[in-house]
Design an enzyme around this catalytic site. Structure first.
Site, PDB file in Angstrom:
ATOM      1  N   HIS A 129       0.827  -1.208   0.000  1.00 15.60           N
ATOM      2  CA  HIS A 129       0.000   0.000   0.000  1.00 15.60           C
ATOM      3  C   HIS A 129       0.861   1.258   0.000  1.00 15.60           C
ATOM      4  O   HIS A 129       2.083   1.182   0.044  1.00 15.60           O
ATOM      5  CB  HIS A 129      -1.012  -0.012   1.146  1.00 15.60           C
ATOM      6  N   ASP A 131       5.983   3.952   5.010  1.00 15.77           N
ATOM      7  CA  ASP A 131       6.744   2.849   5.617  1.00 15.77           C
ATOM      8  C   ASP A 131       6.616   1.553   4.811  1.00 15.77           C
ATOM      9  O   ASP A 131       7.202   0.539   5.165  1.00 15.77           O
ATOM     10  CB  ASP A 131       6.347   2.639   7.093  1.00 15.77           C
ATOM     11  N   HIS A 149      -7.494  -1.408   5.697  1.00 18.63           N
ATOM     12  CA  HIS A 149      -6.413  -0.470   6.029  1.00 18.63           C
ATOM     13  C   HIS A 149      -6.509   0.864   5.287  1.00 18.63           C
ATOM     14  O   HIS A 149      -6.872   1.868   5.887  1.00 18.63           O
ATOM     15  CB  HIS A 149      -5.062  -1.141   5.782  1.00 18.63           C
ATOM     16  N   HIS A 182      -5.415  -0.835  11.768  1.00 20.87           N
ATOM     17  CA  HIS A 182      -4.644  -2.062  11.981  1.00 20.87           C
ATOM     18  C   HIS A 182      -5.485  -2.965  12.868  1.00 20.87           C
ATOM     19  O   HIS A 182      -6.304  -2.490  13.650  1.00 20.87           O
ATOM     20  CB  HIS A 182      -3.339  -1.756  12.724  1.00 20.87           C
ATOM     21  N   HIS A 205       6.416  -5.857  11.575  1.00 19.74           N
ATOM     22  CA  HIS A 205       5.703  -4.600  11.727  1.00 19.74           C
ATOM     23  C   HIS A 205       5.096  -4.483  13.120  1.00 19.74           C
ATOM     24  O   HIS A 205       3.888  -4.320  13.285  1.00 19.74           O
ATOM     25  CB  HIS A 205       4.621  -4.503  10.636  1.00 19.74           C
TER      26      HIS A 205
HETATM   27 ZN   LIG Z   1      -0.052   1.371   6.492  1.00 18.03          ZN
HETATM   28 ZN   LIG Z   2       2.780   0.200   8.060  1.00 19.25          ZN
END
Ligand SMILES: [Zn+2]
Ligand SMILES: [Zn+2]
Length: 752
Positions: free
Chosen positions: A65, A69, A152, A386, A408
């Protein structure tokens, strides 16, 4: 069964949040999941550990995505390394990635922060990205890739990678919670061998969604009532839209708020609206309908007068106050006690947002060398997209993977989640928490299968009847086990739709390695086996003759002559020829060969005939006995087996020629016999001379030189002419006498 090793190595996001980048290595394929930057580090320090890999060797890079990050290092990776593989992401991710990184470059330039790439690197990277649709299966060199909805943010994907039947699911950031505009994460319906899953929230539980929304709305309202400014730092796309939807709803319900402006400002704001309209199909039905009816659910004010207005609500990027507008506004307003900042997303360790959440009295702004008093109201109301523990746990129960790799997530969150998952699944699932650059090794036992093609297939047809095929065909379980002889192991059958080939599933077929060849271009193809034998269900042996050609994913059994047609391997034949003198009767060789070898065949000619050659065949070796030159000629096509056999035949010829049995010498052909006898007589004479003289040497054929003890030449003997030459009369006499005795003993009169 074959053991195969699969490796997973996080190059980033190992026991941390930020710079997601996970390497998968299996069957010679190298796949990289995500290519992110760490939001808390600048310049090269924010990159994943690329030093750990050879970017050139990476085949495929999958980007889940558009969050920095997860995609922030992509322009750098494409422009500054020798990576030549494929980059894949969904259509909306590709579109938004471009805007997000343009914005990122702009913010970095304003903040005079070292940046690893520029606008042109970014636009070059756009050309290299292959878009993938959700649920579409792309296949590159036997690696199958599918994208699933991850929730997300808009366009976020989970990737299911299938390499040789082993399935790996990488979730990226995902959320199974339905929010106002996005569909929740899907659960792929297939067996997953390894699940690589984010663990941002560890075992924490989200408050119920409606409670969080209530808190958020009342907090915003409180700030407005005080006449302050409400700062909502957040990521430009996704979270901003979600907050706008909540606020719009609330504003409609509250008349008194109608004059309070909501700003959502910046370049990205306008661009994002277009993107969200383009990809409305990927949003929740009600949001999609609103867009289609022309109602703009993402309505916002975009003007520059927010510095003068009060009260107001402003959504500004970035979400963790790293730099840019949100940072600027925070520094401007943080000493105003009527104003407030509400953090609505996850904040990475080391960012200003994370620092402020602890509500310190003062804040050091290091790059400006100033200290600010924190007087504004600080709140954290998490709308992070999340999963919390409840959602993660549900997701894992549905997927039932054999192995889980956590990425993560902070070290503590990960450790707690690992413990909780192991407890929940009573140690039935292996949970791993690798740190960056730590290599996890998984071992798989894979079934081998081979297609029988061409002549080999037609040969098989002779053994299998039409009804056998029907029994193996559609409507039946794919794999019908067949019992097999011991050295071949178990072979499973399944018929493919294609009428020209069957698929044999082979667990263990390699009985001997007989043949090896490598195509210069396709070195991965390897011919392993000359023969594969299958035993029929009812114990009738069916043998397939052919070469077992193994490539990484597709194995075949091919008739040797068709190797070029089916395996695109070039076929080389090495013809060998060897000529060996043999001055005796070839009948002796034939007799000796018959004792040693199984299949000795006289093709033509015989030993009686003095003119015509004799043609022989010993297994695959052709032999000709040339009578004129008194020699054997061996001819064969090189193979490990034939080379060995030819060696054995040559050895037999040498042995017979060097140590001939007496019977062989006296049964030689006339010409040979004479020559051989002469040779023997000459040898015998030399022996006599050696017994009588100091030293002898042969100058040329049959000329013998004799030296005394002081190395002086004293005489010469011409053996053919039967003459002695010497200045010394006594030596001459002596040698003549020896020669006479020798001649006498060799004369035919003495032959009995
Ligand atoms: Zn993300
Ligand atoms: Zn992330």
């Amino acid at each position: 069964m074959e053991t195969e090793i699969l490796r997973i190595i996080p190059l980033g996001a190992g026991k941390e949040v930020g710079r997601s980048c996970v390497l998968l290595v299996y069957r010679g394929k190298r796949i990289l999941f995500d290519c992110g930057l760490h939001p808390a580090h600048h310049g090269i320090y924010g990159l994943p550990y690329f030093d750990f890999i050879e970017p050139e060797d990476i085949d495929i890079l999958l980007v889940t995505h558009f969050h920095i990050d997860h995609c922030g290092a992509l322009p750098y990776f494409l422009a500054r390394t020798n990576f030549k593989g494929k980059v894949i992401m969904t259509h909306p991710t590709k579109a938004i990635y471009n805007y997000v990184l343009q914005d990122f470059i702009r913010i970095c330039n304003v903040g005079e922060i070292d940046i690893l790439f520029d606008e042109s690197d970014l636009s070059d990277s756009m050309d290299k990205i292959i878009p993938i649709r959700f649920h579409e299966e792309l296949e590159f060199d036997d690696v199958k890739i599918q994208a699933y909805i991850a929730g997300h943010v808009l366009g976020a994907a989970m990737f299911l990678v299938d390499i040789g039947g082993v399935k790996i699911l990488y979730t990226g950031d995902y959320s199974t919670e339905e929010d106002r505009h996005l569909k929740p994460a899907e659960i792929p319906k297939c067996n997953v061998d390894i699940l690589i899953v984010e663990s941002t929230y560890g075992i924490r539980l989200h408050e119920p969604r409606d409670l969080r929304e209530e808190k958020f709305k009342s907090r915003v309202h409180d700030i407005i009532k005080k006449g302050g400014r409400c700062l909502l730092p957040c990521f430009a796309l996704g979270k901003a839209q979600e907050l706008l939807l909540i606020l719009n709803e609330y504003w409609k319900e509250h008349e008194e708020l109608k004059d309070v402006p909501i700003y959502y400002t910046g370049l990205l704001a306008t661009k994002s609206l277009n993107v969200f309209q383009t990809y409305r199909n990927m949003m929740r039905e009600d949001t999609k309908e609103k867009i289609e009816q022309g109602e703009n659910p993402f309505h916002f004010e975009d003007s520059q007068d927010y510095m003068e207005k009060k009260p107001l609500v402003i959504i500004a990027t970035p979400g963790m106050l790293q730099s840019g507008l949100s940072r600027y506004l925070f520094e401007e307003w943080c000493e105003d006690e009527n104003s407030g900042v509400i953090f609505t997303g996850y904040s990475v360790e080391g960012t200003l947002a994370q620092q402020i959440m602890n509500q310190p009295n003062e804040i050091q702004i290091s790059h400006k060398h100033k200290t600010l008093k924190l007087k504004m109201d600080v709140a954290v109301i998490d709308f992070s997209a999340h999963c919390d523990f409840k959602q993660t746990s549900h997701f894992i129960r549905k997927i039932k993977p054999a192995n889980i790799v956590l990425v993560h997530g902070g070290q503590n969150e990960m450790a707690k989640l690992k413990k909780a998952l192991e407890l929940e699944h009573k140690n039935q699932i292996n949970v791993h928490c690798p740190q960056n650059c730590q290599s996890l090794i998984f071992t798989f036992f894979t079934e081998k299968s081979a297609k029988v093609v061409g002549k080999a297939k037609r040969n098989l047809d002779n053994f299998l009847t039409h009804s056998d095929y029907l029994a193996l065909g559609k409507g039946m379980p794919n794999n019908i086990p067949h019992n097999l002889s011991e050295d071949c192991g178990l072979i499973k059958f399944s018929q493919e739709d294609s009428p020209s080939s069957e698929r044999l599933k082979i667990d263990n077929t390699i009985s001997e390695l007989d043949y090896q060849d490598r195509h210069p271009e396709e070195t991965k193809l390897e011919i392993e086996q000359e023969e594969a034998i299958i035993k029929e269900y009812d114990d009738n042996m069916v043998s397939i003759e052919g070469l077992f050609v193994e490539s990484q994913f597709d194995n075949m059994i091919i008739n040797e002559t068709e190797i070029q047609d089916f395996a695109s391997l070039s076929r080389h034949k090495v013809s060998q020829q060897l000529v060996m003198p043999f001055e005796y009767d070839p009948g002796f060789f034939i007799k000796a060969a018959e004792d040693l070898f199984d299949k000795v065949q006289v093709v033509s000619g015989n030993t009686e005939d003095l003119v015509n050659d004799i043609n022989l065949k010993i297994e695959d070796i052709d032999l000709v006995y040339r009578k004129r030159s008194a020699s054997f000629e061996l001819k064969w096509d090189s193979s490990a087996k034939s080379d060995l056999l030819a060696d054995a035949i040559a050895l037999l010829i040498i042995q017979l020629a060097n140590n001939p049995p007496a019977s062989m010498v006296y049964n030689m052909t006339n010409h040979c016999k004479e020559k051989q006898l002469e040779k023997l007589q000459f040898e015998a004479f030399k022996k006599v001379l050696r017994e009588h003289c100091e030293e002898i040497s042969i100058v040329e054929d049959n000329m013998i030189e004799i030296f005394d003890s002081s190395q002086e030449l004293v005489a010469k003997v011409d053996y053919n002419a039967k003459e002695v030459i010497s200045c010394d009369e006594s030596i001459k006499e002596h040698l003549k006498a020896l020669l006479d005795i020798h001649n006498h003993s060799c004369s035919p009169k003495n032959d009995c």
